[in-house]
Design a protein around this motif. Structure first.
Motif, short mmCIF file in Angstrom:
data_model
loop_
_atom_site.label_atom_id
_atom_site.label_comp_id
_atom_site.label_asym_id
_atom_site.label_seq_id
_atom_site.Cartn_x
_atom_site.Cartn_y
_atom_site.Cartn_z
N MET A 239 -11.57 -10.36 10.44
CA MET A 239 -10.88 -8.74 9.88
C MET A 239 -11.82 -8.43 8.62
O MET A 239 -11.86 -9.14 7.86
N ARG A 240 -11.88 -7.10 8.82
CA ARG A 240 -12.77 -6.74 7.28
C ARG A 240 -11.51 -6.26 6.19
O ARG A 240 -10.30 -6.58 6.61
N THR A 241 -12.25 -6.08 4.99
CA THR A 241 -11.16 -5.83 3.99
C THR A 241 -11.30 -4.58 3.53
O THR A 241 -12.61 -4.19 3.37
N LEU A 242 -10.35 -3.87 3.10
CA LEU A 242 -10.46 -2.38 2.45
C LEU A 242 -9.97 -2.60 1.18
O LEU A 242 -8.98 -2.94 1.05
N THR A 243 -10.36 -1.82 0.34
CA THR A 243 -9.96 -1.64 -0.84
C THR A 243 -9.01 -0.23 -1.04
O THR A 243 -9.07 0.43 -0.08
N LYS A 244 -8.26 -0.08 -1.86
CA LYS A 244 -7.34 1.02 -1.93
C LYS A 244 -8.02 2.27 -1.91
O LYS A 244 -7.70 3.21 -1.48
N ASN A 245 -9.18 2.23 -2.73
CA ASN A 245 -10.24 3.45 -2.70
C ASN A 245 -10.54 3.83 -1.46
O ASN A 245 -10.88 4.86 -0.99
N GLN A 246 -11.06 2.78 -0.67
CA GLN A 246 -11.60 2.69 0.78
C GLN A 246 -10.55 3.45 1.75
O GLN A 246 -10.72 4.26 2.41
N LEU A 247 -9.55 2.64 1.59
CA LEU A 247 -8.17 3.21 2.36
C LEU A 247 -7.98 4.77 1.91
O LEU A 247 -7.70 5.58 3.32
N ALA A 248 -8.11 5.17 0.92
CA ALA A 248 -7.72 6.57 0.89
C ALA A 248 -8.77 7.59 1.41
O ALA A 248 -8.17 8.86 1.76
N LEU A 249 -9.76 7.24 1.74
CA LEU A 249 -10.85 8.05 2.85
C LEU A 249 -10.17 8.19 4.14
O LEU A 249 -10.52 9.10 4.75
N TYR A 250 -9.21 7.47 4.48
CA TYR A 250 -8.79 7.44 6.02
C TYR A 250 -7.31 8.31 5.81
O TYR A 250 -6.42 7.75 6.45
N ASN A 251 -7.42 9.47 5.41
CA ASN A 251 -6.07 10.07 5.17
C ASN A 251 -5.79 11.12 6.10
O ASN A 251 -5.00 11.86 5.97
N GLY A 252 -6.57 11.09 7.30
CA GLY A 252 -6.39 12.17 8.12
C GLY A 252 -6.93 13.47 7.96
O GLY A 252 -7.02 14.35 8.84
N GLN A 253 -7.39 13.62 6.79
CA GLN A 253 -7.78 15.02 6.17
C GLN A 253 -9.18 15.20 6.30
O GLN A 253 -10.02 16.39 6.75
N ASP A 254 -10.11 14.12 6.00
CA ASP A 254 -11.45 14.28 5.70
C ASP A 254 -12.10 13.53 6.88
O ASP A 254 -13.33 13.92 7.26
N LYS A 255 -11.53 12.62 7.68
CA LYS A 255 -11.98 11.89 8.92
C LYS A 255 -10.73 12.13 9.71
O LYS A 255 -9.67 12.18 9.36
N PRO A 256 -11.06 11.72 11.04
CA PRO A 256 -9.95 11.80 12.13
C PRO A 256 -9.23 10.73 12.13
O PRO A 256 -8.09 10.66 12.41
N GLU A 257 -9.75 9.48 11.42
CA GLU A 257 -8.92 8.14 11.40
C GLU A 257 -7.86 8.35 10.51
O GLU A 257 -7.93 8.76 9.42
N ILE A 258 -6.54 7.91 10.89
CA ILE A 258 -5.70 7.71 10.01
C ILE A 258 -5.16 6.43 9.85
O ILE A 258 -4.60 5.63 10.83
N TYR A 259 -5.26 5.90 8.58
CA TYR A 259 -5.02 4.52 8.23
C TYR A 259 -3.79 4.51 7.10
O TYR A 259 -3.91 5.09 6.31
N VAL A 260 -2.83 3.57 7.55
CA VAL A 260 -1.92 3.30 5.97
C VAL A 260 -1.92 1.74 6.04
O VAL A 260 -2.14 0.96 6.92
N ALA A 261 -1.58 1.29 4.80
CA ALA A 261 -1.32 -0.15 4.66
C ALA A 261 0.20 -0.53 4.44
O ALA A 261 0.94 0.09 4.20
#
Length: 75
Positions: A1-23
């Motif tokens: 499994m890959r690793t995401l930083t908090k800054n990378q996670l912030a890109l998946y906010n459902g606004q800029d990209k269709p993906e919606i991620y939370v930790a």
């Protein structure tokens, strides 16, 4: 499994990209298919963040993540 930083996670906010991620507790979940997370928002919670602390005040338990597979670790 890959690793995401908090800054990378912030890109998946459902606004800029269709993906919606939370930790939650060090794991990242893809909630894109959840009807409760449209446009990256679920009540007063926003996608692209670590929701570990916020879940303490939620009216539900962490079991809500059981139906989603973790996709990454939060660094």
């Amino acid at each position: 499994m890959r690793t995401l930083t908090k800054n990378q996670l912030a890109l998946y906010n459902g606004q800029d990209k269709p993906e919606i991620y939370v930790a939650y507790q060090g794991l990242v979940y893809d909630l894109s298919r959840s009807r409760l997370w449209r446009n990256g928002k679920h009540y007063e919670h926003w996608a692209g963040q670590d929701l570990t602390e916020e879940l303490k005040d939620a009216p539900h338990s962490a079991n809500v993540f059981d139906k989603f597979e973790p996709i990454a670790y939060l660094k």
